[in-house]
Design an enzyme around this catalytic site. Sequence first.
Site, PDB file in Angstrom:
ATOM      1  N   ARG A 257       7.750   6.831   6.212  1.00  0.00           N
ATOM      2  CA  ARG A 257       6.367   6.584   6.560  1.00  0.00           C
ATOM      3  C   ARG A 257       6.166   5.264   7.296  1.00  0.00           C
ATOM      4  O   ARG A 257       5.557   5.216   8.358  1.00  0.00           O
ATOM      5  CB  ARG A 257       5.590   6.481   5.260  1.00  0.00           C
ATOM      6  CG  ARG A 257       4.302   7.142   5.215  1.00  0.00           C
ATOM      7  CD  ARG A 257       3.847   7.025   3.787  1.00  0.00           C
ATOM      8  NE  ARG A 257       4.324   8.136   2.992  1.00  0.00           N
ATOM      9  CZ  ARG A 257       3.602   9.222   2.774  1.00  0.00           C
ATOM     10  NH1 ARG A 257       2.404   9.307   3.283  1.00  0.00           N
ATOM     11  NH2 ARG A 257       4.075  10.197   2.042  1.00  0.00           N
ATOM     12  N   THR A 258       6.690   4.193   6.727  1.00  0.00           N
ATOM     13  CA  THR A 258       6.535   2.875   7.347  1.00  0.00           C
ATOM     14  C   THR A 258       7.241   2.856   8.707  1.00  0.00           C
ATOM     15  O   THR A 258       6.728   2.329   9.685  1.00  0.00           O
ATOM     16  CB  THR A 258       7.121   1.779   6.433  1.00  0.00           C
ATOM     17  OG1 THR A 258       6.501   1.878   5.161  1.00  0.00           O
ATOM     18  CG2 THR A 258       6.892   0.404   6.995  1.00  0.00           C
TER      19      THR A 258
ATOM     20  N   LYS B 137      28.919  -1.424   6.518  1.00  0.00           N
ATOM     21  CA  LYS B 137      29.362  -1.934   5.214  1.00  0.00           C
ATOM     22  C   LYS B 137      30.268  -3.153   5.383  1.00  0.00           C
ATOM     23  O   LYS B 137      31.171  -3.166   6.204  1.00  0.00           O
ATOM     24  CB  LYS B 137      30.128  -0.828   4.489  1.00  0.00           C
ATOM     25  CG  LYS B 137      30.115  -0.967   2.990  1.00  0.00           C
ATOM     26  CD  LYS B 137      30.861   0.200   2.381  1.00  0.00           C
ATOM     27  CE  LYS B 137      30.184   0.675   1.130  1.00  0.00           C
ATOM     28  NZ  LYS B 137      30.733   1.932   0.637  1.00  0.00           N
TER      29      LYS B 137
ATOM     30  N   ARG C 125      13.488  -3.604   6.914  1.00  0.00           N
ATOM     31  CA  ARG C 125      13.253  -3.267   5.517  1.00  0.00           C
ATOM     32  C   ARG C 125      14.592  -3.374   4.808  1.00  0.00           C
ATOM     33  O   ARG C 125      15.592  -2.836   5.275  1.00  0.00           O
ATOM     34  CB  ARG C 125      12.698  -1.860   5.376  1.00  0.00           C
ATOM     35  CG  ARG C 125      12.291  -1.572   3.934  1.00  0.00           C
ATOM     36  CD  ARG C 125      11.719  -0.194   3.826  1.00  0.00           C
ATOM     37  NE  ARG C 125      11.213   0.094   2.521  1.00  0.00           N
ATOM     38  CZ  ARG C 125       9.923   0.063   2.193  1.00  0.00           C
ATOM     39  NH1 ARG C 125       9.024  -0.293   3.090  1.00  0.00           N
ATOM     40  NH2 ARG C 125       9.537   0.386   0.990  1.00  0.00           N
TER      41      ARG C 125
ATOM     42  N   HIS D 241       5.455  -7.201   1.690  1.00  0.00           N
ATOM     43  CA  HIS D 241       5.298  -6.112   2.656  1.00  0.00           C
ATOM     44  C   HIS D 241       3.956  -6.381   3.358  1.00  0.00           C
ATOM     45  O   HIS D 241       2.977  -5.702   3.117  1.00  0.00           O
ATOM     46  CB  HIS D 241       5.288  -4.784   1.878  1.00  0.00           C
ATOM     47  CG  HIS D 241       5.359  -3.567   2.732  1.00  0.00           C
ATOM     48  ND1 HIS D 241       5.528  -3.606   4.094  1.00  0.00           N
ATOM     49  CD2 HIS D 241       5.286  -2.250   2.422  1.00  0.00           C
ATOM     50  CE1 HIS D 241       5.548  -2.364   4.569  1.00  0.00           C
ATOM     51  NE2 HIS D 241       5.406  -1.527   3.570  1.00  0.00           N
TER      52      HIS D 241
END
Lengths: 298, 155
Positions: free
Chosen positions: A50-51, A79, A100, A128
């Site tokens: 969504r974001t 990684k 994020r 946020h």
Amino acid sequence: MYHIISIRDFERRELDYMLDKAEEFDGRACDPRALEGKLLALLFFEPSTRTRMSFEAAMARLGGRSISMDNVEASSVVKGETLADTIRVVSGYVDAIVLRHPKEGAARMASEFSGVPVINAGDGAGQHPSQTLLDLYTIRQSMPIDGIDLGLLGDLRYGRTAHSLAYALSLYGAKLHVIAPNGLELPAGIVSELDERGMEVVEYEDVNDIIREIDVLYVTRIQRERFPDTASYFKVASSYRITPDLLADVRQHLIILHPLPRAGEIDPGVDRLPYARYFEQSRNGVPVRMALLHEVIR
Amino acid sequence: MKKEDHVHGLVISPIKDGTVIDHITAGEALNVLKILGITGSTTECLSIATNVASKRLGRKDIVKIENRELRKEEVDRIALIAPQARINIIREYRVVDKKGVEIPAILRGVIRCPNPGCITSTNEPIESAFEVLPKGLHCLYCDWWITQDIASHII
Ligand SMILES: [Zn+2]
């Protein structure tokens, strides 16, 4: 260079400026080529479709383009590489980065290694800021923010959106009414900080005790994993559920917000009542993020 | 040398060149060394006296470090746990400079953030950073507060 890391970095006039700017982008005076030729990187080290889509939509509506590293790459290909290195490399490709990340403070650190502006799209249990701005924006669409009575309901311990919103509202002289299940109350440290900022915080056992005296009800998700078993979760969840019956005799201008996705905290029957504003709230993510992107990408 | 060092017959001799940190809060001498980055594996020649009688503090600790003159920004870090400490820089057995300690506004690389979810608790190439405020120490990365037992969070 201008980074968007934490709502705590904003003064009142800066919040107002950003909200005014979002309003300009909301439909009317929007130049669809404002960010033409600009490139945005979306680095999502944990999923939040969504974001991410909301930032992509905002960038596209301003004529810019986005590239993204999805979650699979974040967890396998990269990684072993530090976030600092990833940021140094990616900031060489683009005009801004949306990040994020599961660790608190990740965005603050990224801003120290980035050659381009960083926008925090959530760092673990931390900040946020674009969510808080769109919450404020949605309130302001219905009423002046100054001096409102806002009810915060749900998981107030782990709910970072609730903390950031409370913090921002302390700049508007709002009064906070908090209703949380046992063990999920607003942390004492946050209450004392809000108090130092001159904000009155009052606790209630039952949402019924306050629902008729508030202007905004902000509902947050109560997560099943916070409870020892399903039965105790359902017991708590059902007593905190917002239903049409509960909303008899509320203030006429009451608005109900929720950061979504919801998990049963709001009965679908509430959706068709005039109080429900959570879908508008979600839609407001686009103009607010357009304002942020336009502000940082120069 | 201060008179009281001798009164109790301490076996702590004067140094020719280096630094004497006096008036350390009793019991904190080892933490002071830890903050200064002086450990068993470094080469400094040290003398440590703990629980020495003091007119000002009742009891105090003293640390002497030979052949090393501590800079102001190094010693300011110890103000957290030993706010009364006095620093004497010694050359040729004489005190050539005397200074108190001041708590710096921001502590970098001194305190470990107690939040396991903090980015400074990972392998990222950054030092911890805490803002020093009346209420306690505030992590500039994750917003956690340390209000008690600060010494136990020293790296
Ligand atoms: Zn931290």
